[in-house]
Design a protein around this motif. Structure first.
Motif, PDB file in Angstrom:
ATOM      1  N   UNK B 107      20.175  -4.212  -3.263  1.00 48.00           N
ATOM      2  CA  UNK B 107      19.716  -3.050  -4.043  1.00 48.00           C
ATOM      3  C   UNK B 107      19.212  -1.954  -3.095  1.00 48.00           C
ATOM      4  N   UNK B 108      18.591  -2.361  -2.012  1.00 48.94           N
ATOM      5  CA  UNK B 108      18.117  -1.375  -1.026  1.00 48.94           C
ATOM      6  C   UNK B 108      19.274  -0.565  -0.456  1.00 48.94           C
ATOM      7  N   UNK B 109      20.360  -1.256  -0.117  1.00 43.51           N
ATOM      8  CA  UNK B 109      21.538  -0.569   0.447  1.00 43.51           C
ATOM      9  C   UNK B 109      22.098   0.454  -0.535  1.00 43.51           C
ATOM     10  N   UNK B 110      22.326  -0.005  -1.756  1.00 41.72           N
ATOM     11  CA  UNK B 110      22.980   0.886  -2.734  1.00 41.72           C
ATOM     12  C   UNK B 110      22.036   2.004  -3.182  1.00 41.72           C
ATOM     13  N   UNK B 111      20.782   1.641  -3.469  1.00 42.95           N
ATOM     14  CA  UNK B 111      19.863   2.667  -3.990  1.00 42.95           C
ATOM     15  C   UNK B 111      19.548   3.722  -2.932  1.00 42.95           C
ATOM     16  N   UNK B 112      19.472   3.313  -1.667  1.00 41.10           N
ATOM     17  CA  UNK B 112      19.158   4.305  -0.620  1.00 41.10           C
ATOM     18  C   UNK B 112      20.302   5.307  -0.457  1.00 41.10           C
ATOM     19  N   UNK B 113      21.529   4.830  -0.569  1.00 39.13           N
ATOM     20  CA  UNK B 113      22.690   5.746  -0.478  1.00 39.13           C
ATOM     21  C   UNK B 113      22.646   6.755  -1.628  1.00 39.13           C
ATOM     22  N   UNK B 114      22.419   6.233  -2.837  1.00 41.33           N
ATOM     23  CA  UNK B 114      22.384   7.156  -3.995  1.00 41.33           C
ATOM     24  C   UNK B 114      21.166   8.075  -3.930  1.00 41.33           C
ATOM     25  N   UNK B 115      20.066   7.535  -3.454  1.00 43.24           N
ATOM     26  CA  UNK B 115      18.865   8.379  -3.360  1.00 43.24           C
ATOM     27  C   UNK B 115      19.085   9.490  -2.334  1.00 43.24           C
TER      28      UNK B 115
END
Lengths: 323, 161
Positions: B107-115
């Protein structure tokens, strides 16, 4: 180039968009009592530069240069912007063909900063070395030279090169990965076809002439448009109303200057969605078009001021702003 | 399969979990902060006065990397894998630690990219309307919710041994 690679450039453009003229700024410019006051108003807003004299042409030329200096600093693929310069490139081709075929020098009518300099372009036409031209210019150059040499018809020469310009723009739109280039190309070609229909109708041109002048596009059937133009202005208005160009039809009914204004406004409306696009080259292309439109509008206002036109007459000619 | 699990051992699986939490969440944050940083540079080039505002927006996608580090640190220290003298975990315990570390990693990987992408859009708002900074910051901050949820689950799931 990945869309997120434009993050720097788009954010910089967003910061620059703050200084674009809004409708209220244009209104302030119109309210200036004469062209000298208007030029001072522009200088106060950073137009021109310290070494540019307080002259309308010099200031506007400097502003055009600034657009490309800014885009150049962003280190993006400049080929994307070629489509915006096609009209100047083909204009130079037209000027070179006429200079060679008529023997009259037109030194001041060439645009500067095009990929093929004036001297080289004239040499290519003189020596009929058409292979040295970009591919989309070769056939048009050869046909225009033949037409001008054999018939001496300057208008036919213009028609051939103008159609080649539109075809090149449309082709660039088809080949482009970015939606904005595609939309810009379609709007530009469609508007050009409508202009041809209107002018041809007013000057009673033949169906063949119109078909030769118009370039195919997706939103208009050029055959139907040409037939409508042959039948008269009311038929053009009716055709436009039924094909998604109702605003153009309304402007055509209003006045010639309202129609010219609509033609430019249509392009601005095409690029407006880019104001909310955080990635891709779209906002950069939109900024260049918006700046060109801004400069054109200021030029119209200054010319009107120099010729003593009333504020209402100026307002009728003023283009819609991007911001 | 069982032989492979045994070969790596319980401590090995726990270390892999801690490493994934740091690597995945860290990569996501690096991307997010990087892309937002590019946008921030674009704004500061034209208007250096907006430095503080765009810096805050740039830093928002950096939190996932910190969460990943936190989970890895908790895991390593809880089982004495930090600084030596640690306990010997069974394979089952090691796999449980790995599973507990995955939520914040993925979730950290995906959410940081979108953020990061949302922060770029928010920087665009600040570039044009700096008085709307508060609202602009809320949009990328919403993405943070999911990183916090994953952090919470990772902390709760780390088995007590």
């Amino acid at each position: 180039m990945s869309k997120t690679q434009y993050a720097y450039a788009v954010a910089r453009i967003r910061a620059l968009e703050v200084s674009l003229f809004s409708a209220s700024t244009i209104e302030q410019l119109i309210a200036c009592k004469d062209d000298e006051t208007a030029i001072r108003f522009l200088q106060e807003r950073g137009w021109g530069s310290a070494d540019v004299p307080a002259d309308a042409d010099a200031i506007l030329t400097r502003e055009r240069e600034k657009i490309w200096e800014t885009i150049g600093e962003m280190h993006v693929d400049m080929d994307v912007f070629d489509v915006l310069s096609y009209t100047s490139w083909f204009h130079n081709l037209k000027a070179a063909v006429k200079e060679v075929c008529t023997g009259k020098s037109g030194a001041n009518i060439f645009y500067e900063g095009t990929p093929i300099p004036k001297g080289e372009l004239v040499r290519i036409i003189k020596e009929k070395d058409y292979k040295a031209l970009p591919e989309n210019m070769q056939a048009a150059a050869e046909e225009a030279v033949d037409a001008l040499l054999h018939s001496g018809d300057g208008q036919l020469c213009d028609v051939i090169i103008d159609r080649a310009t539109m075809e090149a723009i449309k082709e660039a739109g088809r080949a482009a990965e970015d939606e904005i280039i595609c939309d810009y190309a379609e709007s530009t070609v469609a508007v050009a076809n409508i202009k041809i229909a209107v002018r041809a109708s007013k000057t009673a041109k033949t169906l063949e002439f119109m078909k030769r002048a118009m370039a195919p596009c997706d939103t208009l059937n050029i055959d139907s448009l040409a037939h409508a133009a042959l039948a008269g202005m009311d038929s053009i208005i009716e055709y436009l109303n039924g094909n998604g160009y109702a605003e153009g039809a309304q402007a055509l009914k209003e006045s010639p200057s309202a129609f010219e204004r609509w033609c430019d406004n249509r392009i601005i409306q095409t690029i407006k969605p880019q104001k909310s696009n955080p990635f891709s080259v779209g906002p950069l292309v939109a900024y260049v078009i918006a700046r060109e439109n801004e400069i054109k509008t200021v030029r119209i206002i200054l010319t009107c001021k120099q010729n003593g036109l009333s504020d209402d007459s100026i307002r009728e000619r003023v283009r819609e702003m991007y911001v | 399969m069982a032989a492979m699990l045994e070969m790596i051992g319980g401590n090995g699986w726990a270390l892999l979990g801690a490493a994934l939490a740091v690597i995945l969440a860290g990569c996501g944050s690096a991307y997010g902060v990087g892309v937002a940083g590019q946008a921030a540079c674009g704004v500061v080039t034209e208007d250096p006065g907006k430095f503080a505002q765009v810096l805050i927006l740039q830093l928002l996608p950096g939190t996932q990397g910190i969460y990943g580090l936190l989970i890895a640190f908790v895991a390593l220290s809880r089982y004495g894998l930090l600084g030596g003298g640690g306990m010997e975990l069974t394979v089952a315990q090691g796999l449980m630690v790995l599973a507990a570390c995955l939520p914040i990693g993925i979730v950290g990987l995906i959410s940081a990219r979108h953020q990061g992408k949302t922060a770029v859009a928010a920087i665009g708002i600040v570039a044009k309307k700096p008085d709307q900074f508060g609202k602009a910051m809320l949009f990328p901050a919403m993405v943070e919710t999911y990183a916090i949820l994953a952090l919470l689950i990772s902390i709760l799931a780390l088995p007590t041994i």
